[in-house]
Write a protein that holds these residues in place. Sequence first.
Motif, short mmCIF file in Angstrom:
data_model
loop_
_atom_site.label_atom_id
_atom_site.label_comp_id
_atom_site.label_asym_id
_atom_site.label_seq_id
_atom_site.Cartn_x
_atom_site.Cartn_y
_atom_site.Cartn_z
N GLY A 250 8.90 -5.30 8.61
CA GLY A 250 7.58 -5.27 7.98
C GLY A 250 6.97 -3.90 7.82
O GLY A 250 5.81 -3.78 7.42
N ASN A 251 7.74 -2.85 8.12
CA ASN A 251 7.19 -1.50 8.02
C ASN A 251 7.29 -0.97 6.58
O ASN A 251 8.17 -1.37 5.82
N GLU A 252 6.38 -0.05 6.27
CA GLU A 252 6.36 0.56 4.93
C GLU A 252 6.18 2.06 5.04
O GLU A 252 5.53 2.55 5.96
N ILE A 253 6.79 2.76 4.11
CA ILE A 253 6.61 4.20 3.97
C ILE A 253 5.77 4.43 2.73
O ILE A 253 6.11 3.98 1.64
N SER A 254 4.66 5.14 2.89
CA SER A 254 3.79 5.44 1.75
C SER A 254 4.12 6.84 1.26
O SER A 254 3.94 7.83 1.97
N THR A 255 4.63 6.91 0.04
CA THR A 255 4.95 8.20 -0.56
C THR A 255 4.22 8.30 -1.90
O THR A 255 3.51 7.37 -2.29
N GLN A 256 4.39 9.38 -2.59
CA GLN A 256 3.66 9.58 -3.83
C GLN A 256 4.05 8.52 -4.87
O GLN A 256 5.23 8.38 -5.20
N ASP A 257 3.02 7.77 -5.31
CA ASP A 257 3.15 6.78 -6.38
C ASP A 257 3.91 5.51 -5.99
O ASP A 257 4.11 4.64 -6.85
N CYS A 258 4.34 5.38 -4.75
CA CYS A 258 5.06 4.17 -4.39
C CYS A 258 5.07 3.97 -2.87
O CYS A 258 4.91 4.93 -2.11
N ASN A 259 5.25 2.71 -2.46
CA ASN A 259 5.45 2.37 -1.06
C ASN A 259 6.79 1.67 -0.92
O ASN A 259 7.10 0.76 -1.69
#
Length: 419
Positions: A250-259
């Motif tokens: 359930g983890n997410e990485i938030s990067t530029q313009d997308c997760n």
Amino acid sequence: MQMEDRRLPKKEFVREKIKNKPTNHKRLWKQAGVYALNGAAFALAMSAVILFMIPAAQKRWETASLPEEPESESETMDTQDMQTVTDPENPDANEPFSIEDYQKIQTKLYGIGNRANRSVVRITSVVSSTDWFDNSYEREGEGSGTIIADREGKLWILTEKRVIKKASSIHVTFANDAVAAAELVKYDGNTGLAMLTVEKDALEEETVSSIQVMETGNAGMLHKGSVVIALGSPAGTNDSILTGCITATGNEISTQDCNYAVYTTDIVANQNGSGIIINSEGSLVGVMIQGFGTETAGTLAAVSISELEPVMELLFAGADVPYFGMYVSTVTERIAERHGLPKGVYVKEVSMDSPAMDAGLQSGDVIISVDGEKVSTVKQYHEILLGLTPDETYSVVVKREGAKGYKKITCKVEAGVLQ
């Protein structure tokens, strides 16, 4: 003369005699009977407890203190059969799990890893530079890559930009230790993915027959406890095969313009390691991307290959990956009601010197359309963005909060390429 006796008559207090109430013998006998019945019931209850509990406790104590010895060998066999075999159609399913069984599973997993290693290569890059005294020198960088396509007479290899950054030459070592030169096609400055190619004509027949193209699996099928195998150099050692399980999905990485979805494992990894994870069928399901927030307490984490595929398709085509430069999140129905936000894509942060900043987009804006197409989730926003052409200008409509509530604002954004 006789004097008259004028003494007042002696006053006396009224003396009342209180008689005791007559004893009600019938009532006394009735109360005595009730007490007697209660006492008898209590005595019976205690007798029952003593009668049943003491033998049970004695039996348990004897069982715990002394091992039972069956009266005969046949009794032993019957007891064992009852404990180990409960399914007459599949008696092996209920046999105790042994060390040998565990070793068989590990051997099978390593066999899957060995076959998949035919798709994994070692990448060596040479960087030429000069020191403070203008002396020329070369340094090498090393990492792993994965053969993911065989097209147009070339082998296409997925790796990380950091492995080949500023390289003057790139070499690939295959599973049979054959070495060949590789060329950089494209890379994505956001995810850090890079695409290399190797000409098949430059390889010997033995090398071509020893390699295979890695199949891509459905990362969405992974769940907690799923068995995975790490290949490449996740722990810093080349040609590694490490086995483990998925610990979180359930983890997410938030990067530029997308997760991007990130899968964590219990496999020990090195911060400088690189590699991939495959499922028990030998298919690619995740990619390690260092510097992308995937390092978690010394264990391996990988980005879902299913979510990276749209970017990989652009790299295959030799196309640049467009970007606006915003960190975003989806405004769900629940968030909208709780915080009074309009539905859309919420801008958490605008990157410095990005196309979005140049166009006047701000933190707190809620994107509702891009290039005339409505967006309500980050996934929709990212799909539209990847279809844009760098250096072209597009309309981005947002809702921005003012003194009188939210109002629509249209910003003109020129799609850029992150280097």
